[in-house]
Design a protein around this motif. Sequence first.
Motif, short mmCIF file in Angstrom:
data_model
loop_
_atom_site.label_atom_id
_atom_site.label_comp_id
_atom_site.label_asym_id
_atom_site.label_seq_id
_atom_site.Cartn_x
_atom_site.Cartn_y
_atom_site.Cartn_z
N HIS A 52 -49.84 -5.13 -38.72
CA HIS A 52 -50.74 -4.45 -38.35
C HIS A 52 -51.71 -5.86 -37.10
O HIS A 52 -51.73 -4.86 -36.27
N MET A 53 -51.33 -7.12 -37.47
CA MET A 53 -51.58 -7.52 -36.74
C MET A 53 -51.40 -7.99 -34.78
O MET A 53 -52.04 -7.54 -34.31
N SER A 54 -50.17 -7.61 -34.50
CA SER A 54 -49.62 -7.72 -33.55
C SER A 54 -50.01 -6.46 -32.89
O SER A 54 -50.00 -6.59 -31.77
N ILE A 55 -49.69 -5.78 -33.37
CA ILE A 55 -50.11 -4.39 -33.08
C ILE A 55 -51.18 -4.12 -32.57
O ILE A 55 -51.91 -3.88 -30.90
N ALA A 56 -52.76 -4.48 -33.62
CA ALA A 56 -54.32 -4.50 -33.22
C ALA A 56 -53.89 -5.84 -31.50
O ALA A 56 -54.98 -5.88 -31.13
#
Length: 374
Positions: free
Chosen positions: A97-101
């Motif tokens: 989720h963080m890497s996509i954001a």
Amino acid sequence: MNPFIKIRRELHQIPELGFQEYKTQQYLLDYLSKLPQERLEIKKWRTGLFVKIQGIKPKQTIGYRADIDGLPIHEETGLDCLSVHEGRMHACGHDFHMSIALGLITHFVNKAIDDDLLFIFQPAEEGPGGAEPMLKSEIMAGWQPDMIIALHIAPEYPVGSIGVKEGLLFANTSELFIDLKGKGGHAAYPHQTNDMIVAACALVTQLQSVVSRNVDPLDSAVVTIGKITGGTVQNVIAETARLEGTIRTLSAESMARVKDRIIALVNGIETGYQCQAAVDYGSMYHQVYNEEVLTREFIEYAEQRSGIDVIHCKEAMTGEDFGYMLAEIPGFMFWLGVDSEYGLHHAKLNPNEAAIEKAISFIADYLQFKSAQN
């Protein structure tokens, strides 16, 4: 290697529990500091972040939430990027989720759109809950988006697919803790004691009747006891016992009904086993309810996009505190297929990293499309 796969692996190594995400927050800040800063504004909130990207001629603010905490699970994936925090793991995909954001932020600081974008890196999704207090923060009051979206990885769906539906997506959830206190003593003299192991076992059995006999058969609910502790040694009758579990329902009315029935059963245990009992519901998460118009529009957009397979999924008994944000801000959540043999919260969860680049590209295009509508 795709840079956001590298980021995911580095984040995977440092999972931290709710409101303890200090390394994670610093990692995010270090990365964001290397991006062009002209249209970027960052504000810290506890162990989370608000990241705003200014649009060219904004008519609205579009929000995007990514949760950042890990779970108290000993990792068994055998990956090279294994967690370096013993007994902690990103077993729910928050590293994804963080890497996509971060991929989306990188895209939009270099390619401006009309509207403002607000990225919310939220701590404590797994507990005790960061969405509700973050929603009530002064920062959100000043930056509250007009709509908001989020995703969650889905191990059971193939890469290139998304699962979504209008209306209810995730259940109302509540923790459940029940403490029993009786009278301990020697195992040879049970008649002189009030055995809380026996009381706990009886209560667990009775709790199984709550859903089958107190919830409308056309509704859905779950009462699960996942942990029981009690006693000290094999020849001592236990004076105390503790039950820990979860309640999940598809309606707020059923949640209230289930809790009322649990209290009634616990009161009966107090009388029948001559003990004292205390019930604590811990954290409770609001249902995730996707706003119909925005979700329908998103589905239609996704169905027209090459390389994306839209799965019209059913509601699930999973819990997500993003529901608090959706209760105040129109928006939706969707599942992102990551094709893992093992499921969420499993010590061997190993999502397919190819989903990261696909998600960044797809969501970036959707946000640009959404901004261009106005």
